[in-house]
Design a protein around this motif. Structure first.
Motif, PDB file in Angstrom:
ATOM      1  N   GLU A 130      35.659  46.158  31.486  1.00 38.71           N
ATOM      2  CA  GLU A 130      35.176  45.308  30.396  1.00 38.71           C
ATOM      3  C   GLU A 130      34.652  44.027  31.027  1.00 38.71           C
ATOM      4  O   GLU A 130      35.301  43.440  31.895  1.00 38.71           O
ATOM      5  CB  GLU A 130      36.338  45.018  29.457  1.00 38.71           C
ATOM      6  N   ASN A 131      33.481  43.598  30.592  1.00 43.51           N
ATOM      7  CA  ASN A 131      32.964  42.309  31.057  1.00 43.51           C
ATOM      8  C   ASN A 131      33.720  41.217  30.329  1.00 43.51           C
ATOM      9  O   ASN A 131      33.744  41.186  29.106  1.00 43.51           O
ATOM     10  CB  ASN A 131      31.465  42.191  30.781  1.00 43.51           C
ATOM     11  N   ALA A 132      34.342  40.357  31.102  1.00 42.08           N
ATOM     12  CA  ALA A 132      35.130  39.285  30.479  1.00 42.08           C
ATOM     13  C   ALA A 132      34.901  37.986  31.209  1.00 42.08           C
ATOM     14  O   ALA A 132      34.587  37.939  32.335  1.00 42.08           O
ATOM     15  CB  ALA A 132      36.609  39.628  30.504  1.00 42.08           C
ATOM     16  N   ALA A 185      35.692  38.233  42.014  1.00 40.73           N
ATOM     17  CA  ALA A 185      34.299  38.697  42.036  1.00 40.73           C
ATOM     18  C   ALA A 185      33.969  39.519  43.274  1.00 40.73           C
ATOM     19  O   ALA A 185      33.189  40.467  43.193  1.00 40.73           O
ATOM     20  CB  ALA A 185      33.354  37.511  41.910  1.00 40.73           C
ATOM     21  N   ASP A 186      34.573  39.197  44.404  1.00 47.17           N
ATOM     22  CA  ASP A 186      34.248  39.927  45.635  1.00 47.17           C
ATOM     23  C   ASP A 186      34.766  41.368  45.611  1.00 47.17           C
ATOM     24  O   ASP A 186      34.369  42.179  46.454  1.00 47.17           O
ATOM     25  CB  ASP A 186      34.740  39.185  46.869  1.00 47.17           C
ATOM     26  N   LEU A 187      35.611  41.720  44.636  1.00 47.80           N
ATOM     27  CA  LEU A 187      36.112  43.087  44.514  1.00 47.80           C
ATOM     28  C   LEU A 187      35.446  43.870  43.386  1.00 47.80           C
ATOM     29  O   LEU A 187      35.706  45.059  43.219  1.00 47.80           O
ATOM     30  CB  LEU A 187      37.628  43.076  44.284  1.00 47.80           C
ATOM     31  N   HIS A 188      34.570  43.237  42.635  1.00 52.79           N
ATOM     32  CA  HIS A 188      33.961  43.894  41.480  1.00 52.79           C
ATOM     33  C   HIS A 188      33.218  45.171  41.848  1.00 52.79           C
ATOM     34  O   HIS A 188      33.344  46.178  41.151  1.00 52.79           O
ATOM     35  CB  HIS A 188      33.040  42.937  40.726  1.00 52.79           C
ATOM     36  N   GLN A 189      32.453  45.160  42.920  1.00 51.57           N
ATOM     37  CA  GLN A 189      31.704  46.354  43.299  1.00 51.57           C
ATOM     38  C   GLN A 189      32.658  47.495  43.653  1.00 51.57           C
ATOM     39  O   GLN A 189      32.445  48.639  43.265  1.00 51.57           O
ATOM     40  CB  GLN A 189      30.753  46.081  44.463  1.00 51.57           C
ATOM     41  N   ALA A 190      33.727  47.193  44.372  1.00 50.81           N
ATOM     42  CA  ALA A 190      34.702  48.226  44.731  1.00 50.81           C
ATOM     43  C   ALA A 190      35.376  48.805  43.485  1.00 50.81           C
ATOM     44  O   ALA A 190      35.608  50.014  43.393  1.00 50.81           O
ATOM     45  CB  ALA A 190      35.755  47.660  45.683  1.00 50.81           C
ATOM     46  N   MET A 203      35.542  40.255  34.931  1.00 51.08           N
ATOM     47  CA  MET A 203      35.804  41.670  34.754  1.00 51.08           C
ATOM     48  C   MET A 203      37.272  41.865  34.392  1.00 51.08           C
ATOM     49  O   MET A 203      38.164  41.262  34.982  1.00 51.08           O
ATOM     50  CB  MET A 203      35.489  42.417  36.055  1.00 51.08           C
ATOM     51  N   LEU A 204      37.470  42.728  33.400  1.00 51.15           N
ATOM     52  CA  LEU A 204      38.818  43.098  32.994  1.00 51.15           C
ATOM     53  C   LEU A 204      38.945  44.609  33.169  1.00 51.15           C
ATOM     54  O   LEU A 204      38.094  45.364  32.701  1.00 51.15           O
ATOM     55  CB  LEU A 204      39.063  42.698  31.537  1.00 51.15           C
TER      56      LEU A 204
END
Length: 65
Positions: free
Chosen positions: A63-65, A42-47, A1-2
């Protein structure tokens, strides 16, 4: 994620900081968003997704990166 932010759009509500304080902060002088981590783990992506969803100014783009 970017993560991308648009400081020009930011209204200083602080919703992003409440949702993901490890990724977003605010400038002391005007409350405008400051990006702390453009590529959060990754563990912060949902937040971060939650922060983008609640931003009243739509100043956060992911942006998906």
């Amino acid at each position: 994620m970017l993560v991308h932010i648009d400081q020009e759009k930011c209204c200083g509500a602080g919703s992003c900081v409440l949702a993901a304080p490890d990724v977003f902060d605010q400038r002391d002088e005007d409350g405008v968003v400051v990006l702390l981590d453009a590529r959060p783990p990754a563990d912060l992506h949902q937040a971060v997704q939650d922060a983008a969803a609640v931003c009243p100014a739509a100043a956060i783009r992911l942006e998906n990166a």
